[in-house]
Design a protein around this motif. Structure first.
Motif, PDB file in Angstrom:
ATOM      1  N   VAL A 285       0.863  -1.181   0.000  1.00 32.70           N
ATOM      2  CA  VAL A 285       0.000   0.000   0.000  1.00 32.70           C
ATOM      3  C   VAL A 285       0.896   1.226   0.000  1.00 32.70           C
ATOM      4  O   VAL A 285       1.807   1.346   0.840  1.00 32.70           O
ATOM      5  CB  VAL A 285      -0.929   0.016   1.229  1.00 32.70           C
ATOM      6  CG1 VAL A 285      -1.780   1.289   1.241  1.00 32.70           C
ATOM      7  CG2 VAL A 285      -1.824  -1.214   1.238  1.00 32.70           C
ATOM      8  N   VAL A 286       0.653   2.145  -0.950  1.00 29.01           N
ATOM      9  CA  VAL A 286       1.449   3.369  -1.045  1.00 29.01           C
ATOM     10  C   VAL A 286       0.526   4.572  -0.924  1.00 29.01           C
ATOM     11  O   VAL A 286      -0.686   4.471  -1.129  1.00 29.01           O
ATOM     12  CB  VAL A 286       2.233   3.429  -2.378  1.00 29.01           C
ATOM     13  CG1 VAL A 286       3.202   2.266  -2.487  1.00 29.01           C
ATOM     14  CG2 VAL A 286       1.276   3.439  -3.568  1.00 29.01           C
ATOM     15  N   GLU A 287       1.114   5.717  -0.598  1.00 29.95           N
ATOM     16  CA  GLU A 287       0.347   6.954  -0.465  1.00 29.95           C
ATOM     17  C   GLU A 287       0.741   7.908  -1.580  1.00 29.95           C
ATOM     18  O   GLU A 287       1.923   8.246  -1.744  1.00 29.95           O
ATOM     19  CB  GLU A 287       0.608   7.591   0.899  1.00 29.95           C
ATOM     20  CG  GLU A 287      -0.303   8.771   1.197  1.00 29.95           C
ATOM     21  CD  GLU A 287      -0.107   9.296   2.611  1.00 29.95           C
ATOM     22  OE1 GLU A 287      -1.014   9.111   3.446  1.00 29.95           O
ATOM     23  OE2 GLU A 287       0.975   9.873   2.877  1.00 29.95           O
ATOM     24  N   LEU A 288      -0.262   8.338  -2.371  1.00 31.70           N
ATOM     25  CA  LEU A 288      -0.025   9.234  -3.503  1.00 31.70           C
ATOM     26  C   LEU A 288      -0.987  10.412  -3.421  1.00 31.70           C
ATOM     27  O   LEU A 288      -2.081  10.310  -2.859  1.00 31.70           O
ATOM     28  CB  LEU A 288      -0.226   8.493  -4.832  1.00 31.70           C
ATOM     29  CG  LEU A 288       0.655   7.262  -5.086  1.00 31.70           C
ATOM     30  CD1 LEU A 288       0.247   6.581  -6.382  1.00 31.70           C
ATOM     31  CD2 LEU A 288       2.129   7.657  -5.139  1.00 31.70           C
ATOM     32  N   ARG A 289      -0.574  11.521  -4.027  1.00 33.55           N
ATOM     33  CA  ARG A 289      -1.430  12.706  -4.070  1.00 33.55           C
ATOM     34  C   ARG A 289      -2.163  12.740  -5.411  1.00 33.55           C
ATOM     35  O   ARG A 289      -1.545  12.563  -6.465  1.00 33.55           O
ATOM     36  CB  ARG A 289      -0.604  13.978  -3.879  1.00 33.55           C
ATOM     37  CG  ARG A 289      -1.446  15.249  -3.773  1.00 33.55           C
ATOM     38  CD  ARG A 289      -0.564  16.451  -3.500  1.00 33.55           C
ATOM     39  NE  ARG A 289      -0.033  16.423  -2.151  1.00 33.55           N
ATOM     40  CZ  ARG A 289      -0.678  16.907  -1.091  1.00 33.55           C
ATOM     41  NH1 ARG A 289      -1.892  17.437  -1.231  1.00 33.55           N
ATOM     42  NH2 ARG A 289      -0.117  16.859   0.102  1.00 33.55           N
ATOM     43  N   VAL A 290      -3.487  12.961  -5.341  1.00 34.70           N
ATOM     44  CA  VAL A 290      -4.308  12.972  -6.553  1.00 34.70           C
ATOM     45  C   VAL A 290      -5.162  14.237  -6.579  1.00 34.70           C
ATOM     46  O   VAL A 290      -5.438  14.853  -5.544  1.00 34.70           O
ATOM     47  CB  VAL A 290      -5.216  11.725  -6.632  1.00 34.70           C
ATOM     48  CG1 VAL A 290      -4.397  10.459  -6.683  1.00 34.70           C
ATOM     49  CG2 VAL A 290      -6.175  11.683  -5.450  1.00 34.70           C
ATOM     50  N   ARG A 291      -5.584  14.604  -7.796  1.00 33.74           N
ATOM     51  CA  ARG A 291      -6.475  15.747  -7.997  1.00 33.74           C
ATOM     52  C   ARG A 291      -7.775  15.265  -8.633  1.00 33.74           C
ATOM     53  O   ARG A 291      -7.763  14.475  -9.573  1.00 33.74           O
ATOM     54  CB  ARG A 291      -5.836  16.790  -8.917  1.00 33.74           C
ATOM     55  CG  ARG A 291      -4.638  17.514  -8.335  1.00 33.74           C
ATOM     56  CD  ARG A 291      -4.082  18.507  -9.342  1.00 33.74           C
ATOM     57  NE  ARG A 291      -2.906  19.201  -8.850  1.00 33.74           N
ATOM     58  CZ  ARG A 291      -2.940  20.350  -8.171  1.00 33.74           C
ATOM     59  NH1 ARG A 291      -4.108  20.927  -7.920  1.00 33.74           N
ATOM     60  NH2 ARG A 291      -1.825  20.921  -7.763  1.00 33.74           N
ATOM     61  N   LEU A 292      -8.899  15.788  -8.106  1.00 32.00           N
ATOM     62  CA  LEU A 292     -10.215  15.521  -8.693  1.00 32.00           C
ATOM     63  C   LEU A 292     -11.045  16.780  -8.477  1.00 32.00           C
ATOM     64  O   LEU A 292     -11.455  17.078  -7.354  1.00 32.00           O
ATOM     65  CB  LEU A 292     -10.886  14.311  -8.031  1.00 32.00           C
ATOM     66  CG  LEU A 292     -12.004  13.610  -8.810  1.00 32.00           C
ATOM     67  CD1 LEU A 292     -12.429  12.326  -8.107  1.00 32.00           C
ATOM     68  CD2 LEU A 292     -13.219  14.493  -9.033  1.00 32.00           C
ATOM     69  N   GLY A 293     -11.260  17.525  -9.552  1.00 34.37           N
ATOM     70  CA  GLY A 293     -11.967  18.794  -9.410  1.00 34.37           C
ATOM     71  C   GLY A 293     -11.168  19.743  -8.542  1.00 34.37           C
ATOM     72  O   GLY A 293      -9.989  20.012  -8.792  1.00 34.37           O
ATOM     73  N   GLU A 294     -11.800  20.270  -7.484  1.00 35.30           N
ATOM     74  CA  GLU A 294     -11.128  21.175  -6.561  1.00 35.30           C
ATOM     75  C   GLU A 294     -10.366  20.425  -5.470  1.00 35.30           C
ATOM     76  O   GLU A 294      -9.690  21.046  -4.648  1.00 35.30           O
ATOM     77  CB  GLU A 294     -12.162  22.110  -5.915  1.00 35.30           C
ATOM     78  CG  GLU A 294     -12.899  23.008  -6.898  1.00 35.30           C
ATOM     79  CD  GLU A 294     -11.966  23.989  -7.590  1.00 35.30           C
ATOM     80  OE1 GLU A 294     -10.979  24.415  -6.951  1.00 35.30           O
ATOM     81  OE2 GLU A 294     -12.216  24.325  -8.761  1.00 35.30           O
ATOM     82  N   LEU A 295     -10.500  19.107  -5.439  1.00 31.32           N
ATOM     83  CA  LEU A 295      -9.842  18.316  -4.400  1.00 31.32           C
ATOM     84  C   LEU A 295      -8.410  17.989  -4.813  1.00 31.32           C
ATOM     85  O   LEU A 295      -8.155  17.605  -5.959  1.00 31.32           O
ATOM     86  CB  LEU A 295     -10.618  17.016  -4.146  1.00 31.32           C
ATOM     87  CG  LEU A 295     -12.088  17.155  -3.744  1.00 31.32           C
ATOM     88  CD1 LEU A 295     -12.723  15.777  -3.577  1.00 31.32           C
ATOM     89  CD2 LEU A 295     -12.224  17.958  -2.458  1.00 31.32           C
TER      90      LEU A 295
END
Length: 253
Positions: A196-206
Motif C-alpha cells: 500500500v502506497v500513499e499518492l497525491r491525486v487531484r479531482l476537481g477542486e480536491l
C-alpha cells in the motif's frame, strides 16, 4: 274302507279347524293395527310437545331482541345528549421556527471521474466506489527495493484507453510502502501480500493524499478505484452522474 257317515264326520272336522285358524289370524291383524295406532298417537304427541317447546324458545328470543333494541336506543340517546353537552375543543396555533437548510460545502462527485495522479503526471479514468473502503491502482511490474532504510516499490501504471481513442503513456512510479495487506482471491484460498502506497491525486477542486493498494487491474475498465477513505467528510457521490469534473490540465513549465 270308510263308510259314508265316516267321511262326513272327517270333512266336518277339517272345516271346523279351518274356521278356528281364520279367526286367530284376524285377531292378530286387529292387534297389529291397534299397536300401530298407539305408536302413531305417541309420536304425534311427542312431535306436538317439541313444536310447543320450540315456539316458547322463539318467543323468549324475540323478547330478548326487543329488550336489546330498547337498551341500544337508550344508549344512543345518552350518547347524543353527552355530545350535545360536550364543549368544542379550542384550537391553539403555535408558531414554530423552521430552520433553513444550509447549503452543503462538500464537493459532489460522479460515479465515474477523471483523476490526476501527481506522481504519474497524467489523468486516469477512476470509478468512485462507495462500497469500497480503500482505493487501488492498476500496478504492474511491481519491484520492491530499499531506500534510506525504508522499503520502497517501483511499479508501472497505465491504461489501455484514455477515453479519446488513444493509449495512455506508461508511467513508472516509485513510492515508499506505507503498509502491507493480505488479499484472498475468489479463485484461490491462498492469501496474496500486496503493498500500500500513499499518492497525491487531484479531482476537481480536491487535491488530497490517499492510500492505494497496488493490484493488477488491467482486466478491468477503470485503472483507478477511489474508496470511501478518499472522499470521506469532504465529498458526496451522486451515482446518477458521471464525469462532473473536467480533466486537470497541468501548467506548462
Amino acid at each position: 274302507m270308510l263308510t259314508r257317515s265316516g267321511l262326513l264326520i272327517l270333512f266336518s272336522a277339517v272345516l271346523s279347524g279351518c274356521s278356528i285358524t281364520s279367526q286367530e289370524q284376524h285377531q292378530q291383524t286387529l292387534n297389529a293395527i291397534s299397536n300401530i295406532e298407539t305408536n302413531i298417537q305417541s309420536d304425534y304427541s311427542s312431535l306436538n310437545q317439541s313444536v310447543q317447546t320450540q315456539q316458547e324458545q322463539i318467543a323468549t328470543l324475540e323478547q330478548q331482541v326487543a329488550d336489546m333494541s330498547d337498551t341500544l336506543k337508550i344508549m344512543r340517546q345518552n350518547q347524543a345528549r353527552e355530545a350535545a353537552n360536550r364543549a368544542e375543543p379550542q384550537v391553539v396555533y403555535v408558531e414554530k421556527e423552521v430552520p433553513v437548510p444550509q447549503k452543503s460545502d462538500k464537493a459532489v462527485l460522479g460515479e465515474q471521474e477523471w483523476v490526476w495522479i501527481d506522481a504519474a503526471g497524467s489523468n486516469y479514468k477512476a470509478r468512485v466506489d462507495t462500497g469500497a473502503t480503500t482505493s487501488s491502482l492498476n500496478a504492474t511490474d511491481i519491484q520492491e527495493f530499499e531506500r534510506d532504510g525504508k522499503t520502497w516499490v517501483r511499479f508501472s501504471l497505465a491504461h489501455t484507453q484514455n477515453g479519446e481513442g488513444e493509449s495512455e503513456p506508461l508511467a513508472t512510479i516509485e513510492a515508499p510502502v506505507t503498509r502491507w495487506v493480505k488479499i484472498r482471491q475468489a479463485s484461490t484460498e491462498d492469501l496474496e501480500r500486496r503493498p500500500v502506497v500513499e499518492l497525491r491525486v487531484r479531482l476537481g477542486e480536491l487535491h488530497e493524499k490517499t492510500q492505494f493498494t497496488l493490484a493488477d487491474r488491467s482486466h478491468m475498465e477503470f485503472p483507478v478505484l477511489l474508496g470511501r477513505e478518499f472522499f470521506k467528510d469532504i465529498a458526496v457521490v451522486d451515482v446518477s452522474q458521471s464525469y462532473i469534473h473536467p480533466k486537470f490540465v497541468a501548467e506548462k513549465k
